[in-house]
Design an enzyme around this catalytic site. Sequence first.
Site, short mmCIF file in Angstrom:
data_model
loop_
_atom_site.label_atom_id
_atom_site.label_comp_id
_atom_site.label_asym_id
_atom_site.label_seq_id
_atom_site.Cartn_x
_atom_site.Cartn_y
_atom_site.Cartn_z
N HIS B 49 43.04 31.20 39.76
CA HIS B 49 43.43 30.89 38.38
C HIS B 49 42.63 31.73 37.39
O HIS B 49 43.15 32.19 36.38
CB HIS B 49 43.29 29.40 38.13
N ASP B 55 44.18 38.21 33.84
CA ASP B 55 45.23 39.24 33.82
C ASP B 55 45.91 39.12 32.44
O ASP B 55 46.84 38.36 32.24
CB ASP B 55 46.23 38.97 34.95
N ARG B 58 49.76 39.81 32.03
CA ARG B 58 50.56 38.65 32.40
C ARG B 58 50.49 37.55 31.34
O ARG B 58 51.50 37.09 30.83
CB ARG B 58 50.06 38.11 33.75
N GLY B 82 55.13 24.56 37.99
CA GLY B 82 53.96 25.18 38.60
C GLY B 82 52.93 25.47 37.52
O GLY B 82 52.52 26.62 37.31
N GLU B 104 52.91 20.16 38.46
CA GLU B 104 51.96 20.89 39.29
C GLU B 104 51.88 20.22 40.66
O GLU B 104 51.56 19.04 40.75
CB GLU B 104 50.60 20.94 38.60
N GLU B 133 60.85 19.63 43.79
CA GLU B 133 62.03 19.06 44.41
C GLU B 133 62.01 17.53 44.38
O GLU B 133 63.05 16.89 44.52
CB GLU B 133 62.17 19.55 45.87
N GLU B 147 55.84 30.60 35.58
CA GLU B 147 55.35 31.88 36.09
C GLU B 147 55.39 31.75 37.61
O GLU B 147 54.47 31.26 38.22
CB GLU B 147 53.93 32.13 35.58
N GLU B 156 55.91 34.27 48.58
CA GLU B 156 55.34 33.01 48.11
C GLU B 156 55.90 32.61 46.75
O GLU B 156 55.24 31.95 45.95
CB GLU B 156 53.82 33.11 47.99
N HIS B 300 47.62 41.86 38.15
CA HIS B 300 47.05 41.42 39.43
C HIS B 300 48.08 41.48 40.55
O HIS B 300 47.73 41.33 41.72
CB HIS B 300 46.48 40.00 39.31
#
Lengths: 361, 361
Positions: B49, B55, B58, B82, B104, B133, B147, B156, B300
């Site tokens: 993180h 970054d 981003r 996320g 999260e 889900e 993101e 991933e 990154h």
Amino acid sequence: MEDCPCKRKKLDDDTENSRTMSSNGEEQEIKAGSQDKEYFQSYADVGIHEEMLNDVVRTNAYRYAILKNYEKIRGKVVADVGAGTGILSVFCVQAGAKKVYAIEGSALAKQTRLVVEENKMADRITVLQGRAEDVKLPEKVDVIVSEWMGYALFYESMLPSVLHIRDRWMKKDGVILPSSASLYIAPFSDDEISERLETWSAMKEKYKVSMDCMKTYAKQCLSYGAHVRCICPEDVIAHACQLVNFDLSKVTVQEVTDIQRTFELTCFGSSVLHGFVLWFTVSFPENVILSTSPYSQSTHWGQTLFYNEEECDVRQDTQIQGTITMKPNKAKPRFLDVNIGFQIDKHNIQQKSYYMSDNIT
Amino acid sequence: MEDCPCKRKKLDDDTENSRTMSSNGEEQEIKAGSQDKEYFQSYADVGIHEEMLNDVVRTNAYRYAILKNYEKIRGKVVADVGAGTGILSVFCVQAGAKKVYAIEGSALAKQTRLVVEENKMADRITVLQGRAEDVKLPEKVDVIVSEWMGYALFYESMLPSVLHIRDRWMKKDGVILPSSASLYIAPFSDDEISERLETWSAMKEKYKVSMDCMKTYAKQCLSYGAHVRCICPEDVIAHACQLVNFDLSKVTVQEVTDIQRTFELTCFGSSVLHGFVLWFTVSFPENVILSTSPYSQSTHWGQTLFYNEEECDVRQDTQIQGTITMKPNKAKPRFLDVNIGFQIDKHNIQQKSYYMSDNIT
């Protein structure tokens, strides 16, 4: 930190995977196809060996040790435990060995054989693919050579395998190279970490989002596991204390897998104690020493850092008394459970358990 | 290579581990004790993180995109899929969102809540710990922000989870940020690798041991998996071909998990083709683009490199025609199976399967 050559990781993964592959001790080819996927797992597999060979402190220490001890090797039978690319076996033949058994647990053994052939030593070096505990040597050996050391000496260490070969296959007056191993502990202070934690405070200015609360979490994460890097000599804040000094011709598997020690350290001057740093040395006959100390030239092992839960201030002559235990993790014996307890001037008792796993950062 | 900021790894490990933790969609505290070990797995967890927030390409792209699109966000309900540290949720409140649901999957949700509180946004941001889900939102949302991108876009990747939230929880005319994603392929030439392979030849001079045979093995290892690093623009030897251009408001899970494309590339000039490089861009309304191209400032994510089995020479206007497939690995859906086939000027057909796993180097 950027120039630190320490990155040795997951060294035994391949070995673990292929431990069941060869148990009759005969030289045997890997079956093509089914093993191929395991064999070419990733560039990391070959990268580890590239890194170890490019670690000139390590490789030259072995080279000098073997060549300097040629009188013990010339005309003798040698076992190279965990041969990898086979470089130590080649050094032994260069020192005059009559015969070398290069024992390699992983599928890399195929490469070891090619290296042996390329150096025209196939008559002198026999590669045996299999785990040290299963392998059958055609004869007893005069000399064992092995580069078995892991981070903090014992992480992913192959030492029990080396001791097994010693007890099962070495002649009574055999020589083991290296012949002794020592582990040291010292307290350290680390400004870099405070700077790094400041990253979280900097988010306010960077993105107008407050993230100070992440510092506490980051600190906890930091002190959960071990960290491998090259520490500056200035960051070591007391003379080191020797925890372990093993004579490898005598030490038992029990002794190397159940480390319990006390230590006493006297601080040089006013400083902030962030944690404890471990490093090791191994010694060969004829005065060859391979040191991974912060006072020596860096190696890929770096030093291993354990951060305390809380930092504390120390002064000149502050006494730190502590205990350390190091044991293979029960569920994952490749990994290491480390526990460090200490008190400062007989106050401020702290106790912390660490877990050394593939997550080493 | 040393300055390349790309190191994002094992991002979803924690998410995987804790996927079963919360499935009723209510806000719930993690049980202390049993989860602690998982929660503080290692510094790597927080390090990821730290790296993503540092970054700036981003994070600022998301910040500008969210603030520039304030008209779509002001007074609206948002889902942040996320959420991680929660920074995008905070940006959305800064842009005027009435309510943000920060979803999260991992135990980091505890930290997300602390960040929300520290920024005094607990009335606007509700953190929901659970997998996308399973999570139940109290209401439908106007906007989704996420993101979700991984190496080569799909490694991933959380995209299927984002699409699930879109289909289950987004209002008909909802907005998804970013709104589109593109993936590019180009051929590359790489001198560094030849130099690196020379390491093995250098052993002869360094230690008097021949190791040329290791070069073949190293090459094979190299071309087994994918490599993440920042490539120089000069190493890209043809204009890139767009493989994928997804409108994220419409694309289906099936479409993003079964990529099969052809590509055509025309070489700039005489060069050696070592492999193919992939990178992606994502776009937001109001013309905000986050690019991970070698022609843009490094992120990154770097670029993702796939080495061919054999290098080949190309000339000006040499035509490379190829096919690429990308699918989640059946056994380990976090990982990616990639297959690249190509021919040069209609000759020299090569076909190669790659496996993108945690072993990315």
